[in-house]
Design a protein around this motif. Structure first.
Motif, PDB file in Angstrom:
ATOM      1  N   ALA A 155      -0.313  16.049   1.707  1.00  0.00           N
ATOM      2  CA  ALA A 155      -1.524  15.547   1.057  1.00  0.00           C
ATOM      3  C   ALA A 155      -2.702  16.483   1.300  1.00  0.00           C
ATOM      4  O   ALA A 155      -3.523  16.713   0.404  1.00  0.00           O
ATOM      5  CB  ALA A 155      -1.846  14.144   1.560  1.00  0.00           C
ATOM      6  N   ALA A 159       3.756  13.467   5.256  1.00  0.00           N
ATOM      7  CA  ALA A 159       2.850  12.941   4.231  1.00  0.00           C
ATOM      8  C   ALA A 159       1.451  13.542   4.368  1.00  0.00           C
ATOM      9  O   ALA A 159       0.812  13.894   3.367  1.00  0.00           O
ATOM     10  CB  ALA A 159       2.784  11.419   4.329  1.00  0.00           C
ATOM     11  N   ASN A 211       0.858  -1.171   0.000  1.00  0.00           N
ATOM     12  CA  ASN A 211       0.000   0.000   0.000  1.00  0.00           C
ATOM     13  C   ASN A 211       0.894   1.219   0.000  1.00  0.00           C
ATOM     14  O   ASN A 211       1.571   1.508   0.972  1.00  0.00           O
ATOM     15  CB  ASN A 211      -0.902   0.001   1.252  1.00  0.00           C
ATOM     16  CG  ASN A 211      -1.934   1.106   1.195  1.00  0.00           C
ATOM     17  OD1 ASN A 211      -1.754   2.110   0.505  1.00  0.00           O
ATOM     18  ND2 ASN A 211      -3.026   0.915   1.914  1.00  0.00           N
ATOM     19  N   ASP A 212       0.941   1.950  -1.112  1.00  0.00           N
ATOM     20  CA  ASP A 212       1.840   3.082  -1.238  1.00  0.00           C
ATOM     21  C   ASP A 212       1.467   4.212  -0.294  1.00  0.00           C
ATOM     22  O   ASP A 212       2.250   5.127  -0.081  1.00  0.00           O
ATOM     23  CB  ASP A 212       1.819   3.613  -2.684  1.00  0.00           C
ATOM     24  CG  ASP A 212       2.458   2.614  -3.637  1.00  0.00           C
ATOM     25  OD1 ASP A 212       3.241   1.777  -3.158  1.00  0.00           O
ATOM     26  OD2 ASP A 212       2.154   2.675  -4.828  1.00  0.00           O
ATOM     27  N   ASN A 213       0.257   4.194   0.274  1.00  0.00           N
ATOM     28  CA  ASN A 213      -0.182   5.284   1.114  1.00  0.00           C
ATOM     29  C   ASN A 213       0.118   5.053   2.588  1.00  0.00           C
ATOM     30  O   ASN A 213      -0.150   5.916   3.406  1.00  0.00           O
ATOM     31  CB  ASN A 213      -1.701   5.496   0.951  1.00  0.00           C
ATOM     32  CG  ASN A 213      -2.040   5.995  -0.443  1.00  0.00           C
ATOM     33  OD1 ASN A 213      -1.268   6.720  -1.028  1.00  0.00           O
ATOM     34  ND2 ASN A 213      -3.184   5.604  -0.954  1.00  0.00           N
ATOM     35  N   ASP A 238      -5.405  15.733  -1.498  1.00  0.00           N
ATOM     36  CA  ASP A 238      -5.275  14.326  -1.887  1.00  0.00           C
ATOM     37  C   ASP A 238      -5.919  13.431  -0.824  1.00  0.00           C
ATOM     38  O   ASP A 238      -5.250  12.908   0.063  1.00  0.00           O
ATOM     39  CB  ASP A 238      -3.795  13.998  -2.060  1.00  0.00           C
ATOM     40  CG  ASP A 238      -3.557  12.579  -2.554  1.00  0.00           C
ATOM     41  OD1 ASP A 238      -4.533  11.822  -2.702  1.00  0.00           O
ATOM     42  OD2 ASP A 238      -2.381  12.230  -2.786  1.00  0.00           O
ATOM     43  N   THR A 239      -7.215  13.211  -0.940  1.00  0.00           N
ATOM     44  CA  THR A 239      -7.922  12.403   0.054  1.00  0.00           C
ATOM     45  C   THR A 239      -7.559  10.924  -0.044  1.00  0.00           C
ATOM     46  O   THR A 239      -7.662  10.190   0.939  1.00  0.00           O
ATOM     47  CB  THR A 239      -9.446  12.567  -0.106  1.00  0.00           C
ATOM     48  OG1 THR A 239      -9.825  12.229  -1.455  1.00  0.00           O
ATOM     49  CG2 THR A 239      -9.870  14.002   0.188  1.00  0.00           C
ATOM     50  N   GLY A 240      -7.110  10.490  -1.221  1.00  0.00           N
ATOM     51  CA  GLY A 240      -6.707   9.095  -1.377  1.00  0.00           C
ATOM     52  C   GLY A 240      -5.516   8.744  -0.508  1.00  0.00           C
ATOM     53  O   GLY A 240      -5.446   7.644   0.052  1.00  0.00           O
ATOM     54  N   THR A 241      -4.562   9.665  -0.389  1.00  0.00           N
ATOM     55  CA  THR A 241      -3.408   9.440   0.476  1.00  0.00           C
ATOM     56  C   THR A 241      -3.801   9.567   1.942  1.00  0.00           C
ATOM     57  O   THR A 241      -3.304   8.828   2.799  1.00  0.00           O
ATOM     58  CB  THR A 241      -2.288  10.443   0.144  1.00  0.00           C
ATOM     59  OG1 THR A 241      -1.819  10.179  -1.182  1.00  0.00           O
ATOM     60  CG2 THR A 241      -1.134  10.342   1.121  1.00  0.00           C
ATOM     61  N   LEU A 242      -4.692  10.490   2.248  1.00  0.00           N
ATOM     62  CA  LEU A 242      -5.067  10.742   3.640  1.00  0.00           C
ATOM     63  C   LEU A 242      -5.876   9.606   4.264  1.00  0.00           C
ATOM     64  O   LEU A 242      -5.684   9.293   5.447  1.00  0.00           O
ATOM     65  CB  LEU A 242      -5.887  12.036   3.730  1.00  0.00           C
ATOM     66  CG  LEU A 242      -5.149  13.348   3.467  1.00  0.00           C
ATOM     67  CD1 LEU A 242      -6.134  14.505   3.409  1.00  0.00           C
ATOM     68  CD2 LEU A 242      -4.092  13.593   4.538  1.00  0.00           C
ATOM     69  N   VAL A 267       2.382   4.953   5.685  1.00  0.00           N
ATOM     70  CA  VAL A 267       3.670   5.456   6.136  1.00  0.00           C
ATOM     71  C   VAL A 267       4.258   4.467   7.113  1.00  0.00           C
ATOM     72  O   VAL A 267       3.587   4.035   8.052  1.00  0.00           O
ATOM     73  CB  VAL A 267       3.502   6.830   6.816  1.00  0.00           C
ATOM     74  CG1 VAL A 267       4.830   7.315   7.372  1.00  0.00           C
ATOM     75  CG2 VAL A 267       2.946   7.829   5.819  1.00  0.00           C
ATOM     76  N   LEU A 292      -4.337   6.871   6.455  1.00  0.00           N
ATOM     77  CA  LEU A 292      -3.498   7.386   7.529  1.00  0.00           C
ATOM     78  C   LEU A 292      -4.302   7.961   8.692  1.00  0.00           C
ATOM     79  O   LEU A 292      -3.743   8.205   9.766  1.00  0.00           O
ATOM     80  CB  LEU A 292      -2.558   8.477   6.988  1.00  0.00           C
ATOM     81  CG  LEU A 292      -1.591   8.043   5.886  1.00  0.00           C
ATOM     82  CD1 LEU A 292      -0.810   9.237   5.360  1.00  0.00           C
ATOM     83  CD2 LEU A 292      -0.644   6.969   6.396  1.00  0.00           C
TER      84      LEU A 292
END
Length: 242
Positions: free
Chosen positions: A127, A123, A60-62, A132-136, A64, A139
């Protein structure tokens, strides 16, 4: 007639010399050893070593990489100076809570956690500025994500654009820690330098100053279930100090 004999004699000598040279020097077959390397030439750089478990192995690239529950337990420390002289301490208000978390999860390293928390902070801040809600989403826990998403949506409705630059960290101290049932909760006090600007649809600044570096103090709380196989922490609460 004598001249012809001279020519023949010279020709025989030439053939003899050619054959002699071939026997001494040999001829190229394609299997010769390469010449020795010039000792004054710069050394040849070593070939790049493929990274294992890196970008190609991320599930999962998102996510951390905060320290996981599967890592061996290091010796606990109370203070350190991280990369670039970043202060990372366990404050007196967190000492008992850190001990309780380590009792539930012996692999928990507070200072390693603080380093991972800085990566998560970076990050999340970046974001949020991008919207960028996809990254958030992975997390943050549900309520915290809903709050961030609402702020991003409101910004879009006003046709505003956020520009945030995180210059660096002065400190990432563990200010609080506790066990909440099987969940470990850790509060990190981030002291960072940032430039934050909000512009309207015309590009005019409605908030902030692009030439002003601000010292920002944030209290962020992360949580994970120590009994879960999921090693990742989520942000559950944010506060600003001062």
């Amino acid at each position: 007639m004598g001249n012809n004999y001279d020519i023949i004699l010279i020709g025989l000598v030439a053939v003899f010399l050619i054959l002699r040279l071939r026997s001494v020097l040999g001829k190229r077959t394609g299997n010769e050893r390469p010449p020795a390397r010039d000792p004054f030439a710069p050394p040849t750089p070593p070939p790049a070593t493929p990274r294992s478990g890196g970008d190609a192995a991320q599930g999962n690239d998102n996510v951390v990489p905060l320290p996981t529950a599967n890592q061996p337990a290091p010796r606990p420390s109370s203070a350190t100076s991280g990369p670039g002289g970043i202060r990372a301490t366990v404050m007196p208000t967190a000492t008992a809570g850190v001990a309780a978390i380590r009792a539930a999860d012996p692999s928990f390293d507070p200072l390693g956690f603080a380093a991972g928390a800085r990566a998560a902070f970076t990050a999340i801040v970046e974001a949020f500025a991008r919207g960028d809600t996809g990254t958030l989403k992975p997390l943050l826990d549900g309520p915290t994500f809903a709050s961030f998403e609402a702020a991003i949506r409101g910004r879009a409705e006003r046709n505003e654009k956020a520009e945030g630059t995180l210059i660096g960290f002065e400190a990432s101290d563990i200010a609080g820690a506790e066990m909440q049932g099987t969940h470990a909760a850790v509060t990190v006090r981030f002291v960072s330098e940032q430039i934050n600007v909000v512009r309207n649809a015309e590009g005019q600044i409605v908030d902030g100053n692009p030439n002003e570096v601000q010292k920002v103090v944030d209290l962020w709380t992360f949580r994970r279930d120590t009994k879960s196989s999921d090693p990742n922490w989520q942000l559950i609460k944010t506060e600003s100090e001062g």
